[in-house]
Design a protein around this motif. Structure first.
Motif, PDB file in Angstrom:
ATOM      1  N   ASN A  50       8.438 -33.677 -14.259  1.00 25.09           N
ATOM      2  CA  ASN A  50       9.755 -33.621 -14.892  1.00 25.09           C
ATOM      3  C   ASN A  50       9.703 -33.796 -16.403  1.00 25.09           C
ATOM      4  O   ASN A  50      10.542 -33.244 -17.124  1.00 25.09           O
ATOM      5  N   ASP A  85      11.324 -31.083 -18.661  1.00 22.73           N
ATOM      6  CA  ASP A  85      12.337 -31.466 -19.648  1.00 22.73           C
ATOM      7  C   ASP A  85      12.054 -30.827 -21.005  1.00 22.73           C
ATOM      8  O   ASP A  85      12.975 -30.401 -21.712  1.00 22.73           O
ATOM      9  N   ASN A  88      13.189 -27.238 -20.768  1.00 20.06           N
ATOM     10  CA  ASN A  88      14.640 -27.141 -20.701  1.00 20.06           C
ATOM     11  C   ASN A  88      15.276 -27.448 -22.050  1.00 20.06           C
ATOM     12  O   ASN A  88      16.229 -26.789 -22.473  1.00 20.06           O
ATOM     13  N   LYS A 139      17.802 -25.187 -24.292  1.00 22.17           N
ATOM     14  CA  LYS A 139      19.124 -25.665 -24.675  1.00 22.17           C
ATOM     15  C   LYS A 139      19.282 -25.715 -26.192  1.00 22.17           C
ATOM     16  O   LYS A 139      20.394 -25.551 -26.706  1.00 22.17           O
ATOM     17  N   GLY A 143      15.011 -34.514  -9.614  1.00 23.54           N
ATOM     18  CA  GLY A 143      15.153 -34.777 -11.038  1.00 23.54           C
ATOM     19  C   GLY A 143      14.894 -33.594 -11.943  1.00 23.54           C
ATOM     20  O   GLY A 143      14.892 -33.744 -13.165  1.00 23.54           O
ATOM     21  N   SER A 144      14.690 -32.401 -11.379  1.00 21.29           N
ATOM     22  CA  SER A 144      14.473 -31.218 -12.224  1.00 21.29           C
ATOM     23  C   SER A 144      15.687 -30.973 -13.110  1.00 21.29           C
ATOM     24  O   SER A 144      16.833 -31.148 -12.673  1.00 21.29           O
ATOM     25  N   PRO A 145      15.474 -30.533 -14.358  1.00 22.52           N
ATOM     26  CA  PRO A 145      16.579 -30.467 -15.318  1.00 22.52           C
ATOM     27  C   PRO A 145      17.391 -29.174 -15.263  1.00 22.52           C
ATOM     28  O   PRO A 145      18.418 -29.078 -15.927  1.00 22.52           O
ATOM     29  N   TRP A 146      16.946 -28.170 -14.514  1.00 23.12           N
ATOM     30  CA  TRP A 146      17.574 -26.847 -14.586  1.00 23.12           C
ATOM     31  C   TRP A 146      19.033 -26.890 -14.120  1.00 23.12           C
ATOM     32  O   TRP A 146      19.411 -27.671 -13.245  1.00 23.12           O
ATOM     33  N   ASP A 147      19.841 -25.996 -14.667  1.00 23.54           N
ATOM     34  CA  ASP A 147      21.231 -25.873 -14.233  1.00 23.54           C
ATOM     35  C   ASP A 147      21.321 -25.333 -12.813  1.00 23.54           C
ATOM     36  O   ASP A 147      22.237 -25.689 -12.063  1.00 23.54           O
ATOM     37  N   ASN A 198      17.707 -31.458  -5.379  1.00 25.15           N
ATOM     38  CA  ASN A 198      18.743 -31.846  -6.341  1.00 25.15           C
ATOM     39  C   ASN A 198      20.102 -31.503  -5.723  1.00 25.15           C
ATOM     40  O   ASN A 198      20.723 -30.489  -6.078  1.00 25.15           O
ATOM     41  N   LYS A 251      23.251 -30.018  -7.503  1.00 20.83           N
ATOM     42  CA  LYS A 251      23.215 -28.764  -8.262  1.00 20.83           C
ATOM     43  C   LYS A 251      23.204 -27.554  -7.321  1.00 20.83           C
ATOM     44  O   LYS A 251      22.736 -27.647  -6.192  1.00 20.83           O
TER      45      LYS A 251
END
Length: 750
Positions: free
Chosen positions: A407, A411, A414, A418, A435-439, A457, A460
């Motif tokens: 992660n 991050d 990501n 962003k 905990g993966s940050p992707w939308d 996740n 999401k």
């Protein structure tokens, strides 16, 4: 002194683009120099071989400094070079790139002489520090080689709109278009324009934005007066309000033309035209995927940019033809696996209404070396900078495919994406772990029950990025079939897609949709030679599975008849189908949704595993007698679609035709179209049992791009015909090797 200073000022005037695709020479290793036109592959891969070529290729061409260039700013752009590149001008290194999928942009201002030589050295050898990093023999797709996209010069004056790649600034450089407000009554188009003044004096100018509709009428406009000091740059923001706009969507891919102009003392100093599609994208677990505020089920596929013989070196027109095939198959989104693909393909998707998921270059390989990680970060940023204005680009895969990075690394990627985003334009997607940050998180695969949950996740939304292949036998999947394997094998692949799509559709909306693996067969560097899991083969010939997907989403009525063992299977969106034999009606059936079963309990096309489909296939028992089988599709009692299956007689000739998908062969020296030769009987019916090889020949304004001799597969052989740089007729002839069957056709290049 003042006169001398004015004489040294760079010349002004409008922007000029100069094509550099022609007049190149190339050589590999110690080979002799040969002519080349870009896009170009310096190596032709034989069909049916596990051969690969890796090493250094050199390119060179002359470049005379014209009056358009003299005293002005000159940029050289190579849209891609595989994969480590070094560019020389008159023997001096001027730039290059460590990575094969994104542009090489070099400022040649002040470096040109009256006569110049450009040399480019490209090396596609394995390099663990260059994404995707995995050795070619272990990679599931071909690197390819050479200068395989377009090359051009951009010439401007000293007051100019910058290049986003060359500027290398987060969410800046060039033109960046977003839509902070989108509705059918009123939308706002926000245009950010990055301008640099490289002249030795301040410049005062008008910055004009004209948004024009398809007819050329100005829908809205804005202008502002600005001043830039000598040697400075600024990003200017302007809002354009559009009343009653036409919004972009797959069903209505409306494009506006944005003309951004720099005007000084009544003269155009620079102008850039950007195609704009007004649309908004939102994602959530509860509502799924919203386009312009409305829910859209994502019906997807994946695409490799890959052809027989020439590999990745597709022309812009060939990119468009691929997009047409994807659209006709009913897909509204395509994942650009597993690397940045041609801007021309995204242009085609903008035109046709196909949403895309651009991807960073990666596949099952992660290197923790800081150099590799920095290059991944840069790839992500440059991918977004290059493609951010395409309305078709709705999700961005900014992870390395199937690496499941920790992660903290995810991050980093990501955050890079962003930081390039404005007004929420950039939504990321990627492989999921807790905990993966992707939308958007890609659904996982679970072996024990052949399912694809997204529970890593659970807050999401998910998307199934690949299905229909690997789960049915891995590298030896029953979905990996060629036409040479026969009709029953092809229909088994189609059944795998039926079973899978039926299984995953109920997961909507928290699973926003699914993408079949893969649209087209593609080259691989190992013993399979071709990974044959596509809905169409490497020659872009649709398999039965293609027609299944077309039947699910087709806007117009359709009926496609296929056979599987003792069954007649009709892929259709009609509400009733009639079966006839030699003009006599035998049966009438309606689509019926059968219950879901485990895969090992199912029998292909027995009526099961179709209850969740929009349009279940219609299945009949196959007539015992031979004859002409006809299916008629009805909607509300009215005949709207038909298809016929005729038994083949004795072979009498070869039928030869081209398939250009509505985009004729371009006379640019690089474009190529598929020409097919089929063994047919006296009535023109393809003799699917015909075997052997076809030898092709071409004369006139074109040549054969592949090997002259191609094997028949279910009675059809496909060749690739390339045009020259002059328009005209190409006579294509075909002959059965060792036989007396022949045929010919004429292809015209324009």
């Amino acid at each position: 002194m003042l006169l001398l200073a004015l004489a040294l000022l760079p010349a002004t005037g409008p922007r000029v683009r100069i094509d550099l695709n022609q007049e190149w020479e190339f050589r590999r290793a110690s080979d002799k120099w040969s002519r080349a036109t870009l896009p170009h592959s310096p190596w032709t891969r034989p069909l049916g071989a596990d051969e690969i070529w890796q090493g250094v290729t050199e390119y060179r061409r002359g470049l005379d400094e014209t009056s358009q260039m003299r005293g002005r700013r000159v940029l050289l752009t190579l849209e891609a070079a595989m994969q480590s590149s070094e560019v020389m001008l008159n023997g001096q290194r001027v730039g290059g790139r460590q990575g094969g999928y994104l542009p090489v942009v070099i400022d040649l201002t002040g470096k040109l002489k009256p006569h110049n030589e450009i040399r480019v050295r490209v090396d596609n050898s394995n390099n663990p520090l260059i994404p995707p990093g995995k050795p070619q023999k272990e990679l599931d797709f071909m690197y390819g080689c050479g200068l395989y996209r377009n090359a051009y010069l951009t010439v401007t004056g000293p007051l100019y709109i910058t290049d986003s790649i060359l500027e290398d600034k987060p969410h800046s450089g060039g033109i960046y278009v977003t839509e902070p407000l989108v509705s059918a009554r009123r939308s706002v188009v926000r245009v950010r324009t990055h301008i640099r003044n490289s002249s030795p004096r301040p410049r005062t100018f008008r910055l004009v934005q004209l948004l024009k509709d398809r007819t050329g009428r100005i829908a809205t406009q804005s202008q502002t007066k600005e001043t830039l000091a000598a040697g400075t740059d600024t990003q200017f923001a302007q809002d354009l309000t559009v009343a009653n706009p036409k919004l972009w969507s797959p069903d209505s891919p409306y494009l506006y033309s944005l003309e951004t102009e720099i005007e000084e003392t009544g003269r155009d100093e620079d102008e850039v035209v950007t195609r704009v599609g007004i649309r908004s994208v939102e994602v959530s677990r509860e509502k799924g995927f919203l386009l312009n505020g409305r829910p859209v089920r994502l019906v997807g596929t994946n695409r490799h940019q890959d052809y027989p013989w020439i590999g990745i070196a597709l022309s812009d027109a060939a990119q468009y033809r691929d997009a047409v095939l994807i659209k006709r198959a009913g897909h509204n989104i395509v994942r650009l696996s597993h690397y940045p693909q041609s801007p021309a393909f995204l242009d085609a998707c903008d035109d046709l209404g196909i949403m895309t998921i651009p991807c960073a270059a990666g596949w099952q390989f992660m290197n923790n070396d800081p150099v590799f990680r920095a290059r991944v970060d840069q790839d992500i940023r440059e991918l977004i900078r290059r493609d951010r204005n395409h309305p078709s680009a709705v999700l961005w895969e900014t992870n390395l495919n199937e690496t499941y990075a920790p992660n903290d690394v995810a991050d980093e990627w990501n955050v890079a994406a962003k930081e390039e985003s404005l007004d929420g334009r950039i939504l990321t997607s990627g492989d999921g772990r807790k905990g993966s940050p992707w939308d958007v998180i890609y659904n996982q695969w679970r072996d024990k029950d052949m399912s694809r949950p997204q529970d890593a996740n659970p807050e999401k939304p998910g998307y199934i990025r690949e299905y229909g292949d690997y789960e049915f036998g891995g590298a030896h999947s029953s979905s990996r079939v060629r036409f040479a394997d026969g009709q029953d094998a092809l229909m088994r692949q189609a059944w795998n897609e039926v079973w899978s799509l039926n299984r995953y559709r109920p997961q909507y909306p928290w699973t926003m949709g699914a993408g079949t693996w893969v649209m087209f067969d593609h080259n691989v560097p190992w013993d399979f030679r071709i990974s044959a899991c596509g809905l169409a083969d490497l020659f872009r010939r649709p398999k039965p599975a293609y027609w299944f997907f077309a039947s699910q989403e087709a806007k117009a009525p359709m009926a496609k008849v296929e056979t599987y063992r003792d069954k007649i299977v009709v892929f259709t969106n009609c509400d009733e189908v009639a079966l006839s034999l030699d003009g006599k009606r035998l049966a009438t059936e309606r689509p019926r949704g059968g219950p879901a079963t485990a895969y090992d309990k199912a029998r292909p096309f027995d009526g099961s595993n179709t209850g969740n489909l929009a349009h279940p296939p219609v299945v009949f028992e196959r007539p015992r007698a031979d004859g002409v089988i006809r299916v008629d599709g009805f909607a509300h009692g009215r005949l709207v679609a038909s298809d016929v299956l005729r038994p083949a007689g004795k072979p009498v000739r070869l039928k030869v035709w081209e398939e250009d998908m509505g985009r004729p062969l371009q006379a640019d020296g690089a474009d190529a179209v598929f020409v097919r030769a089929a063994v047919v009987d006296g009535k023109g019916v393809i003799v699917t049992g015909a075997e052997g090889s076809i030898r092709f020949a071409a004369s006139g304004a074109g040549t054969i791009a592949g090997e002259a001799e191609v094997p028949l597969e279910m009675g059809v052989a496909s060749e690739l015909i390339r045009g020259t740089t002059r328009p005209g007729a190409i006579s294509v002839s075909a002959r059965l090797v060792g036989g007396n069957l022949a045929g010919s056709s004429v292809v015209r290049s324009r």
